[in-house]
Scaffold this motif. Structure first.
Motif, short mmCIF file in Angstrom:
data_model
loop_
_atom_site.label_atom_id
_atom_site.label_comp_id
_atom_site.label_asym_id
_atom_site.label_seq_id
_atom_site.Cartn_x
_atom_site.Cartn_y
_atom_site.Cartn_z
N SER A 87 17.66 -25.59 6.30
CA SER A 87 16.82 -24.73 5.45
C SER A 87 17.18 -23.27 5.63
O SER A 87 17.16 -22.49 4.66
CB SER A 87 15.35 -24.93 5.79
N LEU A 101 18.31 -20.68 2.73
CA LEU A 101 17.68 -19.38 2.50
C LEU A 101 18.72 -18.27 2.49
O LEU A 101 18.67 -17.36 1.66
CB LEU A 101 16.62 -19.10 3.57
N SER A 150 11.79 -12.37 3.28
CA SER A 150 10.60 -12.51 4.12
C SER A 150 10.66 -13.80 4.93
O SER A 150 10.28 -13.82 6.10
CB SER A 150 9.33 -12.46 3.28
N GLN A 151 11.17 -14.88 4.32
CA GLN A 151 11.30 -16.14 5.05
C GLN A 151 12.36 -16.03 6.14
O GLN A 151 12.17 -16.54 7.26
CB GLN A 151 11.68 -17.28 4.08
N GLY A 184 10.94 -14.00 9.05
CA GLY A 184 10.05 -14.83 9.86
C GLY A 184 10.82 -15.81 10.74
O GLY A 184 10.46 -16.03 11.90
N ALA A 185 11.87 -16.40 10.18
CA ALA A 185 12.70 -17.33 10.97
C ALA A 185 13.41 -16.59 12.10
O ALA A 185 13.52 -17.09 13.22
CB ALA A 185 13.71 -18.02 10.06
N TYR A 223 11.49 -12.86 -1.56
CA TYR A 223 10.90 -14.04 -0.94
C TYR A 223 11.79 -14.58 0.18
O TYR A 223 11.32 -14.86 1.28
CB TYR A 223 10.66 -15.13 -1.98
N THR A 224 13.09 -14.72 -0.11
CA THR A 224 13.98 -15.27 0.92
C THR A 224 14.13 -14.32 2.10
O THR A 224 14.25 -14.77 3.23
CB THR A 224 15.36 -15.62 0.34
N THR A 234 11.31 -21.84 13.86
CA THR A 234 10.31 -22.13 12.83
C THR A 234 10.92 -22.74 11.58
O THR A 234 10.21 -23.34 10.79
CB THR A 234 9.56 -20.84 12.43
N VAL A 235 12.23 -22.59 11.41
CA VAL A 235 12.93 -23.11 10.23
C VAL A 235 14.11 -23.94 10.71
O VAL A 235 14.89 -23.48 11.55
CB VAL A 235 13.42 -21.95 9.33
#
Length: 77
Positions: free
Chosen positions: A39, A43, A19-20, A23-24, A16-17, A34-35
């Motif tokens: 945050s 992550l 993928s986040q 994306g960032a 999960y992290t 985006t983040v």
């Protein structure tokens, strides 16, 4: 049983992290953040923490199976 569930949870947190974070990273590369930085660091800490936990679990399993030892001696095939 608890160690198995904890290792699966660490694996899911890492996925999960990652993928986040990906994306960032893509958003920052494209010129739009985006983040927020706080945050993002959270992550990163979760991702690295889950990877470190999984490394310790794998090492503990290998150690219990007798596959870790002196580097001078070859491991049994």
């Amino acid at each position: 049983m608890t160690r198995t569930l904890a290792s699966w949870a660490a694996f899911l947190v890492a996925i999960y992290t990652f993928s986040q974070l990906w994306g960032a990273f893509r958003g920052a590369w494209g010129g739009r953040a985006t983040v927020p930085p706080g945050s993002f660091l959270g992550l990163v800490a979760l991702f690295l923490g889950s990877l470190v936990y999984m490394v310790f679990v794998v090492y503990a399993a290998d150690s219990a199976a007798g596959r870790t030892g002196n580097a001078q001696q070859p491991l049994p095939q």
